[in-house]
Motif scaffolding. Sequence first.
Motif: not given
Length: 97
Positions: A33-43, A47-64
């Motif tokens: 957090a210090e290295a990114c000039h953010k508060s601990l909460t912001e960091f 980080s968790a938000y980006r990881a959550a978005e990526q996890a959701l984007l990695d889900q694939r649904l194929f409708v055939v």
Amino acid sequence: MSSTQPTKKRSVKSSRIGLRTTPEQEAIFRRAAEACHKSLTEFIIDSAYRAAEQALLDQRLFVVPNNRYQSFLELLDQPASENQGLRDLFSKVAPWE
């Protein structure tokens, strides 16, 4: 010169999430957090938000449609065809090496 308020809209934060960490994990989070000039909460939230978005984007649904399902499975079972463009790309030295 008149002062102006930033136009960035802030959302009301009303939810709370509690976390338990080891002292080592907390130390790493704080250093990052210090290295990114953010508060601990912001960091942690960013980080968790980006990881959550990526996890959701990695889900694939194929409708055939039912009448095309068997053809779809047969395509998936075929061996990969050679892609000369990819072969050329991977034969080059990466710019960072």
